[in-house]
Design an enzyme around this catalytic site. Sequence first.
Site, PDB file in Angstrom:
ATOM      1  N   LYS A  31       0.823  -1.219   0.000  1.00  0.00           N
ATOM      2  CA  LYS A  31       0.000   0.000   0.000  1.00  0.00           C
ATOM      3  C   LYS A  31       0.857   1.270   0.000  1.00  0.00           C
ATOM      4  O   LYS A  31       0.484   2.261  -0.621  1.00  0.00           O
ATOM      5  CB  LYS A  31      -0.949   0.014   1.193  1.00  0.00           C
ATOM      6  CG  LYS A  31      -0.303   0.208   2.549  1.00  0.00           C
ATOM      7  CD  LYS A  31      -1.326   0.311   3.656  1.00  0.00           C
ATOM      8  CE  LYS A  31      -0.665   0.481   5.003  1.00  0.00           C
ATOM      9  NZ  LYS A  31       0.104   1.719   5.128  1.00  0.00           N
ATOM     10  N   THR A  32       2.013   1.250   0.683  1.00  0.00           N
ATOM     11  CA  THR A  32       2.873   2.440   0.714  1.00  0.00           C
ATOM     12  C   THR A  32       3.375   2.763  -0.697  1.00  0.00           C
ATOM     13  O   THR A  32       3.427   3.923  -1.098  1.00  0.00           O
ATOM     14  CB  THR A  32       4.059   2.219   1.670  1.00  0.00           C
ATOM     15  OG1 THR A  32       3.553   1.864   2.959  1.00  0.00           O
ATOM     16  CG2 THR A  32       4.900   3.472   1.790  1.00  0.00           C
ATOM     17  N   ASP A 223      -3.309   7.961   4.517  1.00  0.00           N
ATOM     18  CA  ASP A 223      -2.814   6.616   4.803  1.00  0.00           C
ATOM     19  C   ASP A 223      -3.445   6.108   6.101  1.00  0.00           C
ATOM     20  O   ASP A 223      -3.813   6.894   6.975  1.00  0.00           O
ATOM     21  CB  ASP A 223      -1.284   6.667   4.947  1.00  0.00           C
ATOM     22  CG  ASP A 223      -0.651   5.286   4.978  1.00  0.00           C
ATOM     23  OD1 ASP A 223      -1.328   4.311   4.617  1.00  0.00           O
ATOM     24  OD2 ASP A 223       0.536   5.192   5.363  1.00  0.00           O
ATOM     25  N   GLU A 224      -3.550   4.791   6.258  1.00  0.00           N
ATOM     26  CA  GLU A 224      -4.090   4.161   7.486  1.00  0.00           C
ATOM     27  C   GLU A 224      -5.420   4.803   7.895  1.00  0.00           C
ATOM     28  O   GLU A 224      -5.625   5.173   9.059  1.00  0.00           O
ATOM     29  CB  GLU A 224      -3.072   4.277   8.640  1.00  0.00           C
ATOM     30  CG  GLU A 224      -1.701   3.716   8.341  1.00  0.00           C
ATOM     31  CD  GLU A 224      -1.642   2.186   8.359  1.00  0.00           C
ATOM     32  OE1 GLU A 224      -2.713   1.560   8.384  1.00  0.00           O
ATOM     33  OE2 GLU A 224      -0.531   1.639   8.316  1.00  0.00           O
ATOM     34  N   GLN A 254      -6.907  -4.266  10.160  1.00  0.00           N
ATOM     35  CA  GLN A 254      -5.766  -3.838  10.974  1.00  0.00           C
ATOM     36  C   GLN A 254      -6.103  -2.602  11.805  1.00  0.00           C
ATOM     37  O   GLN A 254      -5.213  -1.850  12.201  1.00  0.00           O
ATOM     38  CB  GLN A 254      -4.554  -3.568  10.079  1.00  0.00           C
ATOM     39  CG  GLN A 254      -4.061  -4.817   9.355  1.00  0.00           C
ATOM     40  CD  GLN A 254      -2.779  -4.566   8.581  1.00  0.00           C
ATOM     41  OE1 GLN A 254      -1.740  -4.272   9.150  1.00  0.00           O
ATOM     42  NE2 GLN A 254      -2.855  -4.691   7.266  1.00  0.00           N
ATOM     43  N   ARG A 612       2.832 -10.248  10.600  1.00  0.00           N
ATOM     44  CA  ARG A 612       4.180  -9.659  10.637  1.00  0.00           C
ATOM     45  C   ARG A 612       5.209 -10.674  10.148  1.00  0.00           C
ATOM     46  O   ARG A 612       6.338 -10.308   9.811  1.00  0.00           O
ATOM     47  CB  ARG A 612       4.579  -9.218  12.061  1.00  0.00           C
ATOM     48  CG  ARG A 612       3.718  -8.165  12.742  1.00  0.00           C
ATOM     49  CD  ARG A 612       3.462  -6.951  11.894  1.00  0.00           C
ATOM     50  NE  ARG A 612       2.216  -7.082  11.159  1.00  0.00           N
ATOM     51  CZ  ARG A 612       1.891  -6.393  10.084  1.00  0.00           C
ATOM     52  NH1 ARG A 612       2.743  -5.536   9.580  1.00  0.00           N
ATOM     53  NH2 ARG A 612       0.734  -6.559   9.486  1.00  0.00           N
TER      54      ARG A 612
END
Length: 772
Positions: A31-32, A223-224, A254, A612
């Site tokens: 996504k980044t 973002d987020e 998340q 993770r």
Amino acid sequence: MFLNELNDAQKAPVLHKDGPLMVIAGAGSGKTRVLTYRIAHLMNQGVDSFNILALTFTNKAAREMKKRIADIVGNSEAKNLWMGTFHSVFARLLRFDGDKLGFPSNFTIYDTQDSQRLISSIIREMSLDKDIYKYKQIQQRISSYKNSLITVKAYFQNPELQEADAMAKRPRMGEIYNEYVERCFKAGAMDFDDLLLRTNELLTRFPEVLMKYQERFKYILVDEYQDTNHSQYLIVRALADRYQNICVVGDDAQSIYSFRGANISNILNFQRDYDDVSVYRLEQNYRSTKNIVGAANSVIAKNKNQLEKVVWTSNDHGGKIKVHRSPTDAEEGRYVASSIFEHKMQHQLPNGAFAVLYRTNSQSRSIEDALRKRDIAYRIYGGLSFYQRKEIKDVLAYLRLIVNPADEEALKRVINFPARGIGQTTMDRLTVAANQRGIPIFDMIGQLEQHPNGINAGTRRKLEDFVTMIRSFQIMNQQADAFTLSEHVARKTGLLQEFKKDGTPEGITRMENIEELLNGIKDFVEGQKELADAKGDLTEFLEDVALATDMDKEVGDEDRVALMTIHLAKGLEFPYVYIVGMEEDLFPSAMSMNTRSELEEERRLFYVALTRAEKQAFLTYTQNRYRWGKLIDAEPSRFLEEIDEEYLEYITPVENYRFKPLLDGDIFGEVDKSRLRQRKPVPGKPPTSHKPNQEQLRKLRRIKPQLGEPSAADPALATLETGSLVDHSRFGRGEVLKIEGVGSDRKAEIRFEQGNVKKLLLRFAKLKVLKS
């Protein structure tokens, strides 16, 4: 061309130019990269960099994105972007237009400590009871008001809020809030929450300012987005209202920050807020193996409130997720350390390839102890190492003082904590007097009758009471083991009451940490029973813990195992991940199971932890866990059951449920066998024997032994001799130097890899004989 680095799913939102769009990005889906390349593509398409606003949740994310954009479009253009965290961007906006609200352009930004100091002063000036009006709790309450857009005026217009504070015996809460806001304004200062609240006020009260920034920010990227709170949501909504070229990126699976005010409904309801929203899904996970992705999907599917997506990966299947059961939390730590050590040796891996994740900070203690004994370097992220935390140092200072009353640093740390009315002036006088006579301060206090040194009778009595208390501990130390004494000290000194009074999350964490320290001391005392020449007393414990605190002093960026809470791990990735403490009431947390929404957030937190891992994930839980030095039966986490069996490998067998009688069998007395009716055997069927056969006996023997009893030793210990190689769960590998004694008193003197020599009682020793 940078667009060639994207897959088709990633390329679609990057090429989408106008109109609202939502990118639902699964874990590890890039996504980044999508956000970064979208900004660069907009600039290449002729959008002025001054007209782009990008909001992130960390400065690190903003810096990384800006650097990547600069590599594509050039540094000078990248500098024109309004990119940063919500707080940094809106602080910049308020520097330009905050004067309309009466603030100078050079206003001060108060951090949490500044706010707490000011509130503490206000409470003191209003002559309020500081035990009821705790400044940290007041600060947190004011913070939650501001993030919920409850101004002072709104507070006084809300009878329910006032009634709630009155019920909590804080009827003057509104006055403190009002005075705090007035004092900040007079000082030309804003706290962190004001940066959002005042931006909302500015955009609401001054339409011309809103119009200016709507015209300025024609393209907005967030973002987020699942982590935005109500205040942030309203600002973004207002700024994007004119052109509606808003792109939000996030993953509802998340969303784990509701305790900070994050509102998951912001992303769930995004399509209702804007017309003709384009929705893109990034579902290919580039990070993890098929087994990890499949396991994570099977867990998060249990949540009812979520956006539709199917995360998948083309990576290898990888190993199954390993589930390990340990008898206690200390054994759990030893398993993790041994597993890391073995993987390092087998695959020549650096320490940095491993991460240990836990639900609460206090869980790091047993992991730290085990890694230290295996000589594996580690780093605690987002907090102090366990033995460096203030409350732990406070308890240890008391214990050091008992063993060595001449320890002046320990004395100065605790003589007025908890507060006893012994001030700094008194301590200065005692220090001078003790130095003049060449004696420790502790001894000086015992001689105050002969040398009062200007210390009044009241203070003298307090000092003498302190010395009497320490001497009573010293007498107890002659008989009691380290745990019994430490638990007594924690209660008698008032340390536990001090932290219990503080109802803030920090206060609760400190209580948990003291509990965990006592658990560690209990485990140490139990372990010392193996050693032939050990007592398990306070001196031995302090000597053992000194090794831990010495290691903590090492600094630098050397290669280390990462230890952190799951919340801190968000956005990171590691080849090997250990998630410890997979037990009910720990994970999911006992404090987060009152409603479905709380439980679903705990499940999302587990999803974050699992995703993770790149190559291998380990889940560990214990059968028993120490709580305040007592062994409590632990129940495996429900999240373990929610993972599809095909993705799991149990390293230890799953224990069958065993009913625990709720009544004491003795109350029923003995059975009168003469009154029992004899059952007639069923025709053609032999009578049932109640005597267990050999197979049943073997099964019975596999039931876990009661803790505290010697565990079954390796049969090979009977033939142990000088030169034999052995492995110990606490001390590692070693060589037998000498065998002495017979029968139950048989002992072995062993030199372990770290150079230390231990004499172990073989009937207690948890040794495994290695083939030489």
